[in-house]
Scaffold this motif. Structure first.
Motif, PDB file in Angstrom:
ATOM      1  N   GLY A   7       0.931   9.381   6.577  1.00 39.67           N
ATOM      2  CA  GLY A   7      -0.120   8.499   7.068  1.00 39.67           C
ATOM      3  C   GLY A   7      -0.809   7.890   5.861  1.00 39.67           C
ATOM      4  O   GLY A   7      -1.470   8.612   5.095  1.00 39.67           O
ATOM      5  N   TYR A  34       3.780   0.316  11.800  1.00 40.49           N
ATOM      6  CA  TYR A  34       2.430  -0.227  11.802  1.00 40.49           C
ATOM      7  C   TYR A  34       2.073  -0.652  13.221  1.00 40.49           C
ATOM      8  O   TYR A  34       2.931  -1.036  14.014  1.00 40.49           O
ATOM      9  CB  TYR A  34       2.297  -1.427  10.861  1.00 40.49           C
ATOM     10  CG  TYR A  34       3.431  -2.418  10.971  1.00 40.49           C
ATOM     11  CD1 TYR A  34       3.434  -3.410  11.959  1.00 40.49           C
ATOM     12  CD2 TYR A  34       4.516  -2.350  10.102  1.00 40.49           C
ATOM     13  CE1 TYR A  34       4.482  -4.314  12.066  1.00 40.49           C
ATOM     14  CE2 TYR A  34       5.573  -3.252  10.209  1.00 40.49           C
ATOM     15  CZ  TYR A  34       5.555  -4.233  11.190  1.00 40.49           C
ATOM     16  OH  TYR A  34       6.591  -5.113  11.305  1.00 40.49           O
ATOM     17  N   HIS A  35       0.816  -0.524  13.548  1.00 37.48           N
ATOM     18  CA  HIS A  35       0.320  -0.928  14.862  1.00 37.48           C
ATOM     19  C   HIS A  35       0.009  -2.423  14.848  1.00 37.48           C
ATOM     20  O   HIS A  35      -0.379  -2.982  13.818  1.00 37.48           O
ATOM     21  CB  HIS A  35      -0.932  -0.140  15.245  1.00 37.48           C
ATOM     22  CG  HIS A  35      -0.655   1.314  15.506  1.00 37.48           C
ATOM     23  ND1 HIS A  35      -0.572   2.242  14.506  1.00 37.48           N
ATOM     24  CD2 HIS A  35      -0.427   1.980  16.677  1.00 37.48           C
ATOM     25  CE1 HIS A  35      -0.324   3.429  15.027  1.00 37.48           C
ATOM     26  NE2 HIS A  35      -0.225   3.300  16.339  1.00 37.48           N
ATOM     27  N   VAL A 103       3.450   5.529   8.057  1.00 45.81           N
ATOM     28  CA  VAL A 103       2.667   4.819   9.064  1.00 45.81           C
ATOM     29  C   VAL A 103       1.477   4.187   8.347  1.00 45.81           C
ATOM     30  O   VAL A 103       0.648   4.889   7.758  1.00 45.81           O
ATOM     31  CB  VAL A 103       2.179   5.764  10.185  1.00 45.81           C
ATOM     32  CG1 VAL A 103       1.380   4.977  11.225  1.00 45.81           C
ATOM     33  CG2 VAL A 103       3.356   6.467  10.845  1.00 45.81           C
ATOM     34  N   ALA A 105      -2.059   2.397   7.771  1.00 47.92           N
ATOM     35  CA  ALA A 105      -3.364   2.485   8.431  1.00 47.92           C
ATOM     36  C   ALA A 105      -4.380   1.681   7.632  1.00 47.92           C
ATOM     37  O   ALA A 105      -4.555   1.909   6.430  1.00 47.92           O
ATOM     38  CB  ALA A 105      -3.818   3.944   8.549  1.00 47.92           C
ATOM     39  N   PRO A 109      -6.796   6.659   7.145  1.00 48.08           N
ATOM     40  CA  PRO A 109      -6.071   7.061   8.351  1.00 48.08           C
ATOM     41  C   PRO A 109      -6.883   7.896   9.334  1.00 48.08           C
ATOM     42  O   PRO A 109      -6.632   7.845  10.544  1.00 48.08           O
ATOM     43  CB  PRO A 109      -4.895   7.870   7.798  1.00 48.08           C
ATOM     44  CG  PRO A 109      -4.712   7.373   6.402  1.00 48.08           C
ATOM     45  CD  PRO A 109      -6.086   7.042   5.915  1.00 48.08           C
ATOM     46  N   TYR A 115      -3.569   5.834  13.234  1.00 45.85           N
ATOM     47  CA  TYR A 115      -2.589   6.807  12.762  1.00 45.85           C
ATOM     48  C   TYR A 115      -2.848   8.194  13.327  1.00 45.85           C
ATOM     49  O   TYR A 115      -1.907   8.957  13.586  1.00 45.85           O
ATOM     50  CB  TYR A 115      -2.585   6.880  11.226  1.00 45.85           C
ATOM     51  CG  TYR A 115      -1.884   8.134  10.744  1.00 45.85           C
ATOM     52  CD1 TYR A 115      -0.492   8.220  10.794  1.00 45.85           C
ATOM     53  CD2 TYR A 115      -2.607   9.251  10.325  1.00 45.85           C
ATOM     54  CE1 TYR A 115       0.153   9.389  10.420  1.00 45.85           C
ATOM     55  CE2 TYR A 115      -1.978  10.416   9.946  1.00 45.85           C
ATOM     56  CZ  TYR A 115      -0.588  10.490   9.997  1.00 45.85           C
ATOM     57  OH  TYR A 115       0.051  11.657   9.650  1.00 45.85           O
ATOM     58  N   HIS A 119      -0.436  11.459  14.251  1.00 50.30           N
ATOM     59  CA  HIS A 119      -0.601  12.731  13.550  1.00 50.30           C
ATOM     60  C   HIS A 119      -0.720  13.888  14.543  1.00 50.30           C
ATOM     61  O   HIS A 119      -0.081  14.942  14.373  1.00 50.30           O
ATOM     62  CB  HIS A 119      -1.844  12.661  12.659  1.00 50.30           C
ATOM     63  CG  HIS A 119      -2.001  13.836  11.748  1.00 50.30           C
ATOM     64  ND1 HIS A 119      -1.415  13.885  10.509  1.00 50.30           N
ATOM     65  CD2 HIS A 119      -2.684  15.007  11.895  1.00 50.30           C
ATOM     66  CE1 HIS A 119      -1.726  15.026   9.929  1.00 50.30           C
ATOM     67  NE2 HIS A 119      -2.495  15.718  10.744  1.00 50.30           N
TER      68      HIS A 119
END
Length: 501
Positions: A7, A34-35, A103, A105, A109, A115, A119
């Protein structure tokens, strides 16, 4: 062998604020996730773009819903929970195949980051490392050039999604604060700031450290223009005294500092002069519980702080007055008795505040209030002492206490004990017993004028230091002090005005 999960915090937006470790891990990763919103654009990916390399697998995790409605049977929360579960499964497939997954953030994070949802679902199954990033709160303070906190100040981080009434209550009782998650909540947050009397202290920061950065006072921001990636800061009050260039509207041609005594607690004991000074003030400064005793009103700015920053508080008041504000510095009891009047005058010796007028408005002292409840124990010569050794050594306290006892003065004792000071009163009682009869009357007043007021009369020999705390004041009688029994079983204490030759 399973891959590792990372993260990685990217900081607030400026790619140069990505840490060296984060940049290295991004470049080395097999998979970068990634979001993103439904339009597919990701702020996180944009920040990390220059650290990506050719041939990496990318996993955009597209939110099914953001601010719009959904027909999911579980509503918004159901849709989001299902999305996080599916996203975790996608990342798990890469990890099971032996691929390392980063990932991305924004910010940190674990600071309101997406993230953390990955997790929670994956960290117990795979080797995991979280790389912290610069938070948006730190970035906002930096771009504003306003410190968040210093010394004993506290910082409270609040979500703007709280109801305005709840948010106002939180803001009224805190020092520095950051309010996150704005966008559609901005109007409610501004309402909460106004209710708490903190609107004039609040600063707005949008997309800090990016090319789209925008800052300003919250009161001047159009709610319709506020995006989600913005926040509000209430910076350090102590540091604000030394900020250059802050625009403060001058409500008077000549700023002033008035140090106001609020009396021991009851509003009935506030003098007319003190009421007038508070009514004329633009700003009220003081220890939090004392500031809370001053009613809020339109245009009044209230600045509460810890009880151990007297010098900083005085400097803040003098600096505001220098720039045209009418400032009231409030103290419980009388401001000249173990309170803020001496602190303000001492700090005002600095030449930068030589032209700032300082006025002292007296108040009823705690010693007078306790004495009145008990009778007239201060009817003859008396002295007032503090047992606190925070600002003077115990050796001085002991010497003065012995001298006062030897001189047969009635002694009013402030600050007799606290959570960290228990032994001083035990020692003081022993010193007094070297000069006073164990039957000497002692008045113990606690929270006199407040909702938990209690007054009791005991003797020096029977005084139990374990029953005394910081909210108590003691009056130790002289050899002439008497207890006068009443028919209802109570007793009044007084010290005759004459002294035997």
């Amino acid at each position: 062998m399973a891959g590792r999960l990372y993260g990685v915090g990217l900081g607030p937006g400026d790619p140069e604020l990505v840490t060296v470790k984060a940049a290295r891990l991004i470049a080395a990763a097999d998979v970068v996730a990634y979001h993103a919103a439904r339009h597919g654009r990701s702020n996180a990916r944009a920040i990390a773009a220059e650290y990506l390399r050719a041939g990496q697998l990318e996993e955009p995790l597209i939110y099914p819903v953001t601010t719009e409605t959904t027909d999911h049977p579980g509503g918004y929360q159901g849709a989001i929970d299902e999305f996080y579960a599916a996203s975790a499964d996608r990342l798990a497939a890469h990890l099971d195949a032996g691929r390392d997954v980063v990932v991305l953030a924004e910010g940190d994070p674990f600071f309101y980051g997406s993230y953390m949802h990955m997790h929670k679902r994956l960290a117990h199954r795979y080797e995991t490392l979280v790389v912290p990033g610069v938070t948006s709160v730190s970035a906002a303070a930096a771009v504003l050039g306003r410190p968040l906190m210093e010394r004993d100040e506290t910082l409270t981080v609040l979500p703007g999604t709280l109801p305005p009434a709840e948010l106002a209550a939180e803001l009224a009782g805190t020092g520095s604060a950051a309010i996150m998650k704005l966008g559609r909540t901005f109007a409610g947050v501004r309402e909460a700031l106004d209710r708490a009397g903190r609107l004039d202290d609040a600063w707005y920061v949008e997309r800090a450290t990016t090319d789209l950065q925008r800052t300003g006072r919250v009161a001047d921001v159009d709610p319709a223009s506020v995006p989600y990636f913005s926040l509000i800061l209430l910076p350090s009050r102590a540091a604000a005294a030394f900020m250059a260039g802050e625009e403060i509207p001058a409500a008077a041609k000549q700023g002033t500092v008035t140090v106001v005594g609020l009396g021991p607690g009851s509003p009935e004991w506030l003098t007319s002069e003190a009421r007038a000074a508070l009514a004329q003030a633009d700003d009220v400064i003081g220890y939090g519980p004392y500031v809370d005793r001053v009613p809020a009103r339109p245009g009044l700015r209230k600045h509460a702080s810890d009880n151990k920053v007297e010098a900083e508080r005085a400097a803040f008041a003098l600096d505001l007055a220098k720039r045209g504000r009418r400032v009231a510095v409030v103290s419980s009891g009388d401001p000249g008795v173990f309170a803020m009047a001496a602190a303000v005058l001492e700090v005002s010796e600095d030449p930068q505040w030589k032209n700032v007028p300082v006025r002292i408005v007296p108040g009823l002292t705690a010693a007078q209030a306790v004495a009145s409840r008990a009778g007239a124990p201060l009817g003859h010569d008396f002295c007032i002492m503090s047992l606190s050794d925070r600002l003077k050594p115990w050796e001085i306290i002991a010497a003065r206490l012995s001298a006062a006892a030897a001189a047969d003065l009635v002694i009013a004792i402030y600050n007799p004990a606290s959570q960290s000071r228990k032994e001083q009163l035990v020692r003081a009682r022993d010193l007094l017993l070297e000069h006073r009869n164990p039957h000497t009357p002692v008045v113990v007043g606690r929270d006199v004028g407040g909702q938990q007021e209690s007054v009791r009369v005991t003797t020096l020999g029977e005084l139990d230091p374990a029953t005394i705390d910081m909210r108590c004041l003691l009056i130790v009688g002289s050899s002439q002090t008497r207890m006068l029994p009443r028919t209802d079983g109570s007793a009044q204490v007084f010290t005759p005005r004459t002294y035997p030759s």
